[in-house]
Design a protein around this motif. Structure first.
Motif, short mmCIF file in Angstrom:
data_model
loop_
_atom_site.label_atom_id
_atom_site.label_comp_id
_atom_site.label_asym_id
_atom_site.label_seq_id
_atom_site.Cartn_x
_atom_site.Cartn_y
_atom_site.Cartn_z
N THR A 299 -153.88 -21.82 -67.11
CA THR A 299 -154.15 -22.45 -65.82
C THR A 299 -154.07 -23.96 -65.87
O THR A 299 -154.01 -24.62 -64.85
CB THR A 299 -155.55 -22.04 -65.32
OG1 THR A 299 -156.51 -22.43 -66.32
CG2 THR A 299 -155.62 -20.53 -65.12
N GLY A 300 -154.11 -24.57 -67.03
CA GLY A 300 -154.07 -26.02 -67.13
C GLY A 300 -152.72 -26.58 -66.74
O GLY A 300 -151.70 -25.90 -66.78
N GLY A 301 -152.73 -27.82 -66.33
CA GLY A 301 -151.49 -28.44 -65.90
C GLY A 301 -150.55 -28.76 -67.04
O GLY A 301 -149.36 -28.90 -66.85
N ARG A 303 -149.12 -31.00 -70.49
CA ARG A 303 -148.76 -32.39 -70.75
C ARG A 303 -147.25 -32.51 -70.83
O ARG A 303 -146.59 -31.70 -71.48
CB ARG A 303 -149.41 -32.87 -72.04
CG ARG A 303 -149.14 -34.33 -72.37
CD ARG A 303 -149.99 -34.77 -73.57
NE ARG A 303 -149.87 -36.18 -73.80
CZ ARG A 303 -148.96 -36.74 -74.62
NH1 ARG A 303 -148.11 -35.96 -75.27
NH2 ARG A 303 -148.90 -38.05 -74.78
N ARG A 344 -146.45 -40.59 -58.33
CA ARG A 344 -147.17 -39.34 -58.49
C ARG A 344 -147.58 -38.72 -57.16
O ARG A 344 -147.87 -37.52 -57.09
CB ARG A 344 -148.41 -39.55 -59.37
CG ARG A 344 -148.13 -39.80 -60.84
CD ARG A 344 -147.41 -38.63 -61.49
NE ARG A 344 -148.19 -37.38 -61.43
CZ ARG A 344 -149.05 -36.99 -62.35
NH1 ARG A 344 -149.27 -37.75 -63.41
NH2 ARG A 344 -149.70 -35.85 -62.24
N GLU A 382 -144.54 -29.17 -58.08
CA GLU A 382 -144.81 -28.62 -56.76
C GLU A 382 -143.81 -29.24 -55.79
O GLU A 382 -143.13 -30.22 -56.12
CB GLU A 382 -146.25 -28.93 -56.35
CG GLU A 382 -147.27 -28.27 -57.26
CD GLU A 382 -148.71 -28.59 -56.87
OE1 GLU A 382 -148.90 -29.54 -56.09
OE2 GLU A 382 -149.62 -27.89 -57.35
N ARG A 389 -147.82 -31.63 -60.68
CA ARG A 389 -149.16 -31.12 -60.39
C ARG A 389 -150.20 -32.20 -60.70
O ARG A 389 -150.05 -32.97 -61.65
CB ARG A 389 -149.46 -29.88 -61.23
CG ARG A 389 -148.76 -28.64 -60.76
CD ARG A 389 -149.00 -27.47 -61.68
NE ARG A 389 -150.42 -27.28 -62.00
CZ ARG A 389 -150.90 -26.17 -62.56
NH1 ARG A 389 -150.09 -25.17 -62.85
NH2 ARG A 389 -152.18 -26.07 -62.84
N GLU A 390 -151.25 -32.23 -59.90
CA GLU A 390 -152.28 -33.25 -60.08
C GLU A 390 -152.95 -33.14 -61.44
O GLU A 390 -153.38 -34.16 -62.01
CB GLU A 390 -153.32 -33.15 -58.97
CG GLU A 390 -152.81 -33.59 -57.60
CD GLU A 390 -153.91 -33.58 -56.56
OE1 GLU A 390 -155.08 -33.38 -56.95
OE2 GLU A 390 -153.61 -33.79 -55.38
N ASP A 391 -153.10 -31.91 -61.99
CA ASP A 391 -153.80 -31.76 -63.26
C ASP A 391 -152.86 -31.88 -64.45
O ASP A 391 -153.27 -31.68 -65.59
CB ASP A 391 -154.54 -30.42 -63.32
CG ASP A 391 -153.61 -29.23 -63.06
OD1 ASP A 391 -152.44 -29.46 -62.71
OD2 ASP A 391 -154.07 -28.08 -63.21
N ALA A 392 -151.59 -32.21 -64.22
CA ALA A 392 -150.65 -32.41 -65.32
C ALA A 392 -150.77 -33.84 -65.86
O ALA A 392 -150.87 -34.80 -65.09
CB ALA A 392 -149.22 -32.15 -64.85
N GLU A 393 -150.75 -33.95 -67.16
CA GLU A 393 -150.76 -35.26 -67.81
C GLU A 393 -149.32 -35.69 -68.05
O GLU A 393 -148.58 -35.01 -68.76
CB GLU A 393 -151.52 -35.20 -69.12
CG GLU A 393 -151.58 -36.53 -69.86
CD GLU A 393 -152.21 -36.42 -71.24
OE1 GLU A 393 -152.14 -37.40 -72.01
OE2 GLU A 393 -152.77 -35.33 -71.56
#
Length: 425
Positions: A299-301, A303, A344, A382, A389-393
């Protein structure tokens, strides 16, 4: 100025005009005529990188043993019959030579007219020589490798003064499986042997060589498919067989994808792949059996590292789940990912078209390229608008010299990024 047409009529006059133009540009002045864009951009790279136009720099030749080793390992070796048949007989009659260099710009094969070969020796155009653009300046081997398209360099369009008596036409050869640059084929000769149709001729033969590689690849996929079909018939659930580059040979229980993005290196065991999620990876002769698991995808974005520090070889590396993978990027994909990385909040198709082409109406091209990117980065991207994605580093590695940021790109937003304001954002 139409250099090819003028040179066909009066090569000496064309050479004088180009020499005058080159001297004016080196002096920081405007000439009576403008250089062709591909040449002007190359000269700009040479001036920024410090290539001396008055010094014929030659790096060390490869040893004979190293040339033999590279020949044995180069996929270009299997293309020599196509290149020789298409180029050599005409080149010899026209007082040209055929030169084949690898992706590093090293001359591995050199054949053709004996007198012209001796003249090439005087220019350092020898077996094992390094003809990268940032070593010997604008030329028919190094420049096509940088811009990834056919280029003819005539007379004083060469950046280094001692090469101004030479003309060359080179075309890159890329691997149809992954778009990787394999090398450059070049036809060169003395100034007076220049012909306006040479570039089209060389490019046509380079395309024939790539078609031969494509044929070999399709035959290999057919052999893998013969092995895979009975194996998949015994399996339930989602599974597919791909070759080492991710091209699909056979599939069961799921839609047929033409190609999957695979991590490099890929090892047997349980792995997470963007297109399949968690799956088991089993080796096959010539490829891999991939069996999708029912476990939920991470589920994590994740890196993503966008590496633009090497101007000639932009790449993306993705880490997340149980593995990481890398992919060399085409110039267009590098442009689009760079723009999304520095913006971003996202961009619409029209916004990206304006950024890349300076024309907001070219949304069809942008959507097609973004669709291709999402095939290997779908879990991180997206749309509406296109964005990470906002949670992607996201990390972007930039070249030390701002002018080396995607140096062949003409995208307005990338040109702006070569200034300090966007690079620091």
């Amino acid at each position: 100025m139409d250099v090819a047409r003028l040179a066909a009529v009066d090569a000496a006059q064309a050479a004088r005009l180009l020499s005058e133009l080159r001297e004016a540009r080196l002096a920081g002045q405007r000439g009576r005529i403008a250089p062709r864009p591909v040449i002007e951009q190359s000269w700009g790279r040479m001036l920024r990188s410090g290539v001396d136009p008055d010094h014929d720099f030659r790096s060390g030749l490869l040893s004979a043993d190293e040339v033999r080793r590279r020949r044995e390992e180069s996929p270009l070796r299997d293309l020599l019959p196509v290149l020789r048949e298409g180029l050599l007989s005409v080149a010899d009659v026209a007082q040209h030579i055929m030169v084949v260099a690898d992706a590093d710009g090293r001359v591995l094969w050199r054949e053709g007219s004996s007198p012209v070969l001796r003249k090439a020796d005087g220019l350092g155009f020898e077996l094992g020589a390094d003809w990268r653009e940032d070593v010997v300046g604008t030329n028919g081997v190094g420049t096509p490798a940088v811009v990834r398209r056919p280029v003819q360099v005539f007379a004083a369009e060469h950046f280094v003064r001692s090469h101004a008596s030479w003309t060359c036409s080179g075309a890159p050869i890329t691997d149809p499986r992954d778009g990787r640059l394999l090398g450059v084929v070049d036809v060169s000769g003395p100034l007076e042997t220049m012909h306006p149709a040479t570039l089209a001729w060389v490019n046509s033969v380079a395309k024939l060589a790539e078609a031969r590689l494509r044929e070999v690849h399709l035959n290999a996929l057919e052999r893998l498919r013969a092995v895979a079909a009975p194996l998949l018939a015994q399996l339930g659930g989602r599974a597919l067989v791909v070759d080492a580059d991710g091209w699909t040979a056979a599939v069961t229980g799921m839609p047929y994808p033409q190609r999957l993005a695979l991590p490099k290196p890929l090892a047997p065991g349980r792995r997470w792949l963007p297109a399949l999620g968690l799956c088991s990876v089993e080796p096959l002769a010539g490829g891999w059996l991939l069996r999708a698991a029912d476990d939920p995808a991470p589920t994590g974005g994740g890196r993503l590292v966008l590496d633009l520090a090497q101007p000639r070889r932009p790449s993306v590396t993705v880490g997340g789940g149980t593995c990481s993978w890398s992919r060399e990027l085409s110039p267009r994909h590098a442009e689009l990912l760079y723009l999304l990385a520095v913006r971003r909040a996202g961009r619409s198709a029209a916004g990206l078209a304006e950024d890349v082409f300076g024309d907001a109406s070219r949304t069809v091209t942008v959507r097609a390229e973004m669709s291709r990117i999402r095939r290997y980065l779908g879990a991180l991207l997206e749309h509406r608008p296109y964005r990470f994605r906002e949670d992607a580093e996201i990390e972007v590695l930039l070249p030390a010299d701002p002018h080396d940021l995607l140096p062949c790109s003409t995208a307005p937003a990338v040109a702006a990024g070569r200034g300090p304001e966007l690079r620091s954002s």
